[in-house]
Write a protein that holds these residues in place. Structure first.
Motif, PDB file in Angstrom:
ATOM      1  N   HIS A 154     -20.447 -82.513 -46.260  1.00  0.00           N
ATOM      2  CA  HIS A 154     -21.654 -83.030 -46.723  1.00  0.00           C
ATOM      3  C   HIS A 154     -21.753 -84.574 -46.428  1.00  0.00           C
ATOM      4  O   HIS A 154     -20.791 -85.351 -46.472  1.00  0.00           O
ATOM      5  CB  HIS A 154     -21.943 -82.593 -47.811  1.00  0.00           C
ATOM      6  CG  HIS A 154     -21.939 -81.053 -48.016  1.00  0.00           C
ATOM      7  ND1 HIS A 154     -21.063 -80.170 -48.267  1.00  0.00           N
ATOM      8  CD2 HIS A 154     -23.398 -80.333 -47.561  1.00  0.00           C
ATOM      9  CE1 HIS A 154     -21.409 -79.019 -48.139  1.00  0.00           C
ATOM     10  NE2 HIS A 154     -22.811 -79.104 -47.995  1.00  0.00           N
ATOM     11  N   ARG A 155     -22.757 -85.077 -46.847  1.00  0.00           N
ATOM     12  CA  ARG A 155     -22.957 -86.439 -46.971  1.00  0.00           C
ATOM     13  C   ARG A 155     -22.221 -86.818 -48.273  1.00  0.00           C
ATOM     14  O   ARG A 155     -21.706 -85.978 -49.319  1.00  0.00           O
ATOM     15  CB  ARG A 155     -24.454 -87.052 -47.475  1.00  0.00           C
ATOM     16  CG  ARG A 155     -24.914 -86.624 -48.938  1.00  0.00           C
ATOM     17  CD  ARG A 155     -26.129 -87.095 -49.255  1.00  0.00           C
ATOM     18  NE  ARG A 155     -26.567 -86.881 -50.565  1.00  0.00           N
ATOM     19  CZ  ARG A 155     -27.346 -87.748 -51.432  1.00  0.00           C
ATOM     20  NH1 ARG A 155     -28.027 -88.634 -50.929  1.00  0.00           N
ATOM     21  NH2 ARG A 155     -27.572 -87.646 -52.732  1.00  0.00           N
ATOM     22  N   VAL A 156     -21.776 -88.247 -48.475  1.00  0.00           N
ATOM     23  CA  VAL A 156     -20.852 -88.778 -49.536  1.00  0.00           C
ATOM     24  C   VAL A 156     -21.867 -89.531 -50.597  1.00  0.00           C
ATOM     25  O   VAL A 156     -22.579 -90.271 -50.055  1.00  0.00           O
ATOM     26  CB  VAL A 156     -19.888 -89.528 -49.141  1.00  0.00           C
ATOM     27  CG1 VAL A 156     -18.811 -90.057 -50.259  1.00  0.00           C
ATOM     28  CG2 VAL A 156     -18.655 -89.050 -48.162  1.00  0.00           C
ATOM     29  N   ALA A 157     -21.826 -89.240 -51.887  1.00  0.00           N
ATOM     30  CA  ALA A 157     -22.714 -89.809 -52.852  1.00  0.00           C
ATOM     31  C   ALA A 157     -22.195 -89.223 -54.196  1.00  0.00           C
ATOM     32  O   ALA A 157     -21.704 -88.476 -54.452  1.00  0.00           O
ATOM     33  CB  ALA A 157     -24.021 -89.363 -52.671  1.00  0.00           C
ATOM     34  N   THR A 180     -24.250 -92.272 -48.721  1.00  0.00           N
ATOM     35  CA  THR A 180     -24.972 -92.010 -47.455  1.00  0.00           C
ATOM     36  C   THR A 180     -26.000 -90.919 -47.551  1.00  0.00           C
ATOM     37  O   THR A 180     -25.842 -90.086 -48.516  1.00  0.00           O
ATOM     38  CB  THR A 180     -24.078 -91.734 -46.323  1.00  0.00           C
ATOM     39  OG1 THR A 180     -23.361 -90.304 -46.542  1.00  0.00           O
ATOM     40  CG2 THR A 180     -22.840 -92.741 -45.991  1.00  0.00           C
ATOM     41  N   GLU A 197     -26.633 -88.961 -44.877  1.00  0.00           N
ATOM     42  CA  GLU A 197     -26.101 -87.789 -44.015  1.00  0.00           C
ATOM     43  C   GLU A 197     -24.676 -87.579 -44.037  1.00  0.00           C
ATOM     44  O   GLU A 197     -24.030 -88.748 -44.637  1.00  0.00           O
ATOM     45  CB  GLU A 197     -26.725 -88.387 -42.401  1.00  0.00           C
ATOM     46  CG  GLU A 197     -27.989 -88.503 -42.257  1.00  0.00           C
ATOM     47  CD  GLU A 197     -28.859 -87.368 -42.054  1.00  0.00           C
ATOM     48  OE1 GLU A 197     -27.955 -86.437 -41.397  1.00  0.00           O
ATOM     49  OE2 GLU A 197     -29.920 -87.387 -42.455  1.00  0.00           O
ATOM     50  N   PRO A 198     -24.168 -86.500 -43.492  1.00  0.00           N
ATOM     51  CA  PRO A 198     -22.769 -86.599 -43.377  1.00  0.00           C
ATOM     52  C   PRO A 198     -22.090 -87.412 -42.420  1.00  0.00           C
ATOM     53  O   PRO A 198     -22.996 -87.889 -41.783  1.00  0.00           O
ATOM     54  CB  PRO A 198     -22.343 -84.906 -42.775  1.00  0.00           C
ATOM     55  CG  PRO A 198     -23.935 -84.362 -43.160  1.00  0.00           C
ATOM     56  CD  PRO A 198     -24.895 -85.374 -43.110  1.00  0.00           C
TER      57      PRO A 198
END
Lengths: 308, 308
Positions: free
Chosen positions: A98-101, B105, B107-108
């Motif tokens: 997945h996105r990183v956050a 981000t 998006e992945p």
């Protein structure tokens, strides 16, 4: 006394459960004592996969105990999707797609995120990198995860790497990809025991799009018309949530993974955005058929974003 | 018109510059057009390495231009260490060996952090994974990065993987690890043209330890007594910063990488914490010799943390 726990996100899906199970086996094969656990109930689709390959579900935990040295996160990294006391534990690894956050550590770690459709695809690769042979059972679990996340390789989130992994894994697991995949997805799509509230909350995510609060619930089904037999009750729950959460839009997405389209029900002050986003007209029941639309992330949120 | 830019952190060090250069070459070899850039001046140590292997420094940028499609971060991930307009660009990859924090981000992406001593060690592995042969020049640059981050393999941050990579790379680069390493570190330790302000700011990091604001500046030297010939001027700059930033402790760490120890100067209301943390007494000049201490991250911050 666990040295290391491995778990996926809350409201676990098939990728989260199967990746935790298989990665724990890989770690053990490499000499690190690790135990898979889960943060919520096993859904019907996942249970079907576990039963088919004769594997027990991992144990449920509420929080990470004080005597745990390390945790490994699979299939997620954002803290709000993780265990409640994630801030107090030592994270040694993350394996995710997945996105990183909303993630932070004090120390360097092994953090591996790849832009593929499924964590299981990364784990398949890691077995090769470490020259560890997958058992038939574990190949079946990783295959199930890919089928689930990609809706049988049809979702636009599915990459070439996911497809190749799925075919390899089906071979090792000794199942026909198409036949097994449909069986598993149908088992997950059995919504007969779900209330209207279950339907609108069981896989619901909230997004801020532009300035608007948008909730998008999605269910997979083999017959979407059956779901809408209880449309009045579904609408009632949606309206209550719109009012409680101050939503501008609530989209209920019933996805037919055989036909590869979605029958959506749109409520809220911004419901006309759906018409522009997908170039459709909502009928008198506030519904529209979105041809070829199956991915919340890559199709629905992306198209809606252009309208807000 | 750049498709993809690759850069390391602000106040670039040898790992940041060399990793950007070498990863751009790897990307190009794999068919992705990518250009290395830098966010600040090249230091003397890095310039020595570039000159030795006949490689030009990457171009300096102030911000990422609008026509850039993707950026790849090496040797850092925290946004405050990155380019000023990092929030507005699309990050396609991160290759790093630090903690993960202050990063997000939509998006992945491909995000690879490994708990090793140097980004260059990961890049050496990635060449093998992709079956791309390192040139003599690029092996020399990666070797220089490892020598820099590990103080010639002596720092406690240096892992077995870093050591093995360094020996492999020295072989390909055709240099003697020990001889070349000392030459490069000595070139970086030439502080003859530095003012007292330069010395206390050129490699300074601020930490919140317990409730205290602690600044730790570090310089590498072959003769730490030479640095302290200007102790009065150094103290004056430190006192000004303590007052300006409201610091409880300012540690100036002069590290002798030949002797493998550090001569520290401690000022601030919490300076006695240093005595307990390292079981030493500060002399009349507020200094103490810390035997075997060379790593700010793994030794100084860790030991101080137990005292606050």
């Amino acid at each position: 006394m666990d040295k290391t726990l491995i778990f996926g996100h809350k409201s676990p899906d098939t990728d989260t459960i199967c990746s935790a199970l298989v990665y724990a086996d890989l770690k053990n094969a490499l000499g690190l004592e690790a135990r898979p656990v889960r943060l919520g109930d096993v859904n019907k689709e996942t249970q079907f996969a576990l039963d088919r390959f004769g594997v027990e579900a991992p144990e449920l935990i509420e929080k990470v105990d004080d005597d745990v040295d390390n945790v490994i996160l699979v299939d997620h990294n954002e803290f709000q999707q993780s265990v409640d006391n994630i801030q107090d534990v030592h994270i040694s690894e993350v394996i995710d797609h997945h996105r990183v956050a909303n993630f932070e550590t004090k120390e360097p770690l092994y953090f591996r995120v790849e832009p593929v459709g499924c964590t299981a695809t990364i784990l398949n690769k890691m077995h090769k990198e470490n020259a560890v042979i997958l058992s038939k059972e574990n190949a079946g679990l990783l295959l199930s995860a890919i089928i689930s996340d990609s809706l049988l390789l049809k979702s636009p989130t599915c990459t070439q790497a996911d497809k190749e992994a799925a075919h390899e894994l089906a071979e090792i697991a000794g199942v026909d990809l198409e036949t097994y995949g449909l069986e598993m997805l149908k088992a997950g799509a059995d919504l007969s025991d779900k209330s209207a509230l279950d339907l609108v909350t069981m896989d619901a995510k909230e997004f801020t799009i532009g300035e608007a609060n948008v909730q998008i619930a999605q269910v997979n089904a083999v017959d979407t018309s059956q779901i809408y037999e209880s449309q009045a009750a579904i609408e009632q729950e949606m309206k209550r949530l719109i009012s409680d959460k101050g939503l501008e839009l609530f989209l209920f997405v019933a996805t037919d993974f055989l036909e590869n389209d979605s029958d959506v029900l749109a409520l809220g002050s911004a419901k006309e955005k759906v018409e522009k986003a997908f170039d459709v007209s909502l009928d008198a029941n506030n519904r529209a058929l979105l041809k070829g639309v199956v991915s919340r992330k890559k199709q629905i949120v992306t198209n809606l974003s252009e309208q807000f």
